[in-house]
Design a protein around this motif. Structure first.
Motif, PDB file in Angstrom:
ATOM      1  N   ARG A  23       0.811  -1.220   0.000  1.00 47.00           N
ATOM      2  CA  ARG A  23       0.000   0.000   0.000  1.00 47.00           C
ATOM      3  C   ARG A  23       0.848   1.276   0.000  1.00 47.00           C
ATOM      4  NH1 ARG A  23      -5.399   1.433   3.428  1.00 47.00           N
ATOM      5  NH2 ARG A  23      -5.566   3.494   2.571  1.00 47.00           N
ATOM      6  N   PRO A  41      -7.033   3.245  -2.976  1.00 47.45           N
ATOM      7  CA  PRO A  41      -6.746   2.822  -1.598  1.00 47.45           C
ATOM      8  C   PRO A  41      -7.729   1.772  -1.066  1.00 47.45           C
ATOM      9  CG  PRO A  41      -6.559   5.199  -1.788  1.00 47.45           C
ATOM     10  CD  PRO A  41      -7.111   4.702  -3.088  1.00 47.45           C
ATOM     11  N   THR A  45      -6.646  -2.027  -0.068  1.00 43.31           N
ATOM     12  CA  THR A  45      -6.955  -2.486   1.291  1.00 43.31           C
ATOM     13  C   THR A  45      -7.772  -3.773   1.255  1.00 43.31           C
ATOM     14  OG1 THR A  45      -6.861  -0.227   2.134  1.00 43.31           O
ATOM     15  CG2 THR A  45      -8.033  -1.845   3.484  1.00 43.31           C
TER      16      THR A  45
END
Length: 136
Positions: A23, A41, A45
Protein backbone atom coordinates in the motif's frame (compact mmCIF):
# COMPACT_ATOMS: atom_id res chain seq x y z
CA UNK A 1 4.80 -23.71 29.58
CA UNK A 2 4.05 -21.69 26.46
CA UNK A 3 2.21 -18.41 26.46
CA UNK A 4 -0.45 -17.40 23.98
CA UNK A 5 1.97 -15.02 22.31
CA UNK A 6 4.56 -17.76 21.76
CA UNK A 7 1.93 -19.95 20.08
CA UNK A 8 1.44 -17.36 17.37
CA UNK A 9 3.08 -17.97 14.00
CA UNK A 10 5.56 -15.09 14.02
CA UNK A 11 6.92 -15.87 10.54
CA UNK A 12 3.36 -15.65 9.18
CA UNK A 13 2.71 -12.42 11.09
CA UNK A 14 5.86 -10.80 9.72
CA UNK A 15 5.18 -11.94 6.15
CA UNK A 16 1.64 -10.56 6.29
CA UNK A 17 2.86 -7.29 7.80
CA UNK A 18 5.50 -6.91 5.11
CA UNK A 19 2.99 -7.80 2.39
CA UNK A 20 0.79 -4.90 3.48
CA UNK A 21 3.67 -2.54 2.62
CA UNK A 22 2.39 -2.80 -0.93
CA UNK A 23 0.00 0.00 0.00
CA UNK A 24 2.57 2.68 0.92
CA UNK A 25 4.85 1.50 -1.88
CA UNK A 26 2.05 2.07 -4.40
CA UNK A 27 1.59 5.55 -2.91
CA UNK A 28 5.30 6.36 -3.03
CA UNK A 29 5.71 5.19 -6.62
CA UNK A 30 2.58 6.98 -7.80
CA UNK A 31 0.99 3.73 -8.90
CA UNK A 32 -1.93 4.38 -6.56
CA UNK A 33 -2.73 7.51 -8.59
CA UNK A 34 -3.28 5.31 -11.64
CA UNK A 35 -6.05 3.52 -9.77
CA UNK A 36 -7.53 6.83 -8.66
CA UNK A 37 -8.99 7.94 -5.37
CA UNK A 38 -10.89 6.73 -3.43
CA UNK A 39 -11.03 3.52 -5.48
CA UNK A 40 -7.29 2.78 -5.36
CA UNK A 41 -6.75 2.82 -1.60
CA UNK A 42 -9.99 0.95 -0.97
CA UNK A 43 -9.19 -1.69 -3.60
CA UNK A 44 -5.66 -2.22 -2.29
CA UNK A 45 -6.95 -2.49 1.29
CA UNK A 46 -9.53 -5.08 0.20
CA UNK A 47 -6.85 -7.09 -1.63
CA UNK A 48 -4.50 -7.01 1.38
CA UNK A 49 -7.36 -7.95 3.72
CA UNK A 50 -8.35 -10.83 1.46
CA UNK A 51 -4.79 -12.15 1.37
CA UNK A 52 -4.55 -11.86 5.16
CA UNK A 53 -7.89 -13.65 5.57
CA UNK A 54 -6.98 -16.42 3.13
CA UNK A 55 -3.57 -16.93 4.73
CA UNK A 56 -4.83 -17.46 8.28
CA UNK A 57 -7.76 -19.62 7.17
CA UNK A 58 -5.55 -21.71 4.88
CA UNK A 59 -2.97 -22.10 7.66
CA UNK A 60 -5.79 -22.93 10.09
CA UNK A 61 -4.44 -20.41 12.55
CA UNK A 62 -5.47 -21.28 16.09
CA UNK A 63 -5.64 -17.57 16.93
CA UNK A 64 -6.62 -15.62 13.80
CA UNK A 65 -7.64 -12.44 15.64
CA UNK A 66 -4.37 -12.22 17.56
CA UNK A 67 -2.36 -13.21 14.48
CA UNK A 68 -3.88 -10.52 12.29
CA UNK A 69 -3.84 -7.89 15.04
CA UNK A 70 -0.10 -8.50 15.31
CA UNK A 71 0.25 -8.41 11.51
CA UNK A 72 -1.45 -5.01 11.55
CA UNK A 73 0.97 -3.83 14.24
CA UNK A 74 3.97 -5.14 12.30
CA UNK A 75 2.70 -3.33 9.22
CA UNK A 76 2.16 -0.15 11.24
CA UNK A 77 5.69 -0.19 12.63
CA UNK A 78 7.17 -0.89 9.20
CA UNK A 79 5.08 1.86 7.59
CA UNK A 80 6.28 4.38 10.19
CA UNK A 81 9.90 3.34 9.60
CA UNK A 82 9.44 3.47 5.81
CA UNK A 83 7.97 6.95 6.10
CA UNK A 84 10.79 8.10 8.38
CA UNK A 85 13.45 6.82 5.98
CA UNK A 86 11.90 7.82 2.67
CA UNK A 87 10.21 11.14 3.40
CA UNK A 88 13.46 13.05 4.00
CA UNK A 89 14.93 11.51 0.84
CA UNK A 90 11.90 12.10 -1.39
CA UNK A 91 10.56 15.35 0.12
CA UNK A 92 13.59 16.85 1.79
CA UNK A 93 11.96 16.84 5.22
CA UNK A 94 10.44 14.44 7.70
CA UNK A 95 6.72 14.04 7.13
CA UNK A 96 4.28 11.44 8.34
CA UNK A 97 3.57 9.92 11.73
CA UNK A 98 6.93 10.75 13.31
CA UNK A 99 6.52 14.41 12.40
CA UNK A 100 3.34 14.81 14.46
CA UNK A 101 3.59 16.46 17.89
CA UNK A 102 3.75 14.17 20.89
CA UNK A 103 3.98 10.99 18.83
CA UNK A 104 0.20 10.91 18.36
CA UNK A 105 0.70 10.06 14.68
CA UNK A 106 2.59 6.89 15.54
CA UNK A 107 0.00 5.89 18.13
CA UNK A 108 -2.82 6.42 15.62
CA UNK A 109 -1.04 4.42 12.90
CA UNK A 110 -0.57 1.53 15.32
CA UNK A 111 -4.15 1.68 16.64
CA UNK A 112 -5.74 1.90 13.19
CA UNK A 113 -3.67 -0.95 11.78
CA UNK A 114 -4.14 -3.15 14.85
CA UNK A 115 -7.88 -2.51 14.49
CA UNK A 116 -7.76 -3.37 10.80
CA UNK A 117 -5.97 -6.64 11.56
CA UNK A 118 -8.36 -7.46 14.40
CA UNK A 119 -11.40 -6.82 12.18
CA UNK A 120 -10.06 -9.13 9.46
CA UNK A 121 -9.16 -11.62 12.20
CA UNK A 122 -12.75 -11.65 13.45
CA UNK A 123 -13.94 -12.43 9.92
CA UNK A 124 -11.30 -15.17 9.67
CA UNK A 125 -12.40 -16.64 13.00
CA UNK A 126 -16.03 -16.66 11.90
CA UNK A 127 -15.06 -18.31 8.61
CA UNK A 128 -12.93 -20.91 10.38
CA UNK A 129 -15.78 -21.73 12.77
CA UNK A 130 -18.21 -21.97 9.88
CA UNK A 131 -15.88 -24.29 7.97
CA UNK A 132 -15.29 -26.38 11.09
CA UNK A 133 -19.02 -26.65 11.72
CA UNK A 134 -19.69 -27.59 8.08
CA UNK A 135 -17.04 -30.30 8.28
CA UNK A 136 -18.75 -32.22 11.10
Amino acid sequence: MTTGVSRLSWPLIVVLGVFALVRPILNITGAMDVLGKPVGPVLVTVVISTVWLAAVVWRRSARPVATLTCAGLVYGVLAVVLSAVLSPILRGELVGPLATPGGIGVVMVLLVNAGWGAAVGVVALALELRLEHAGR
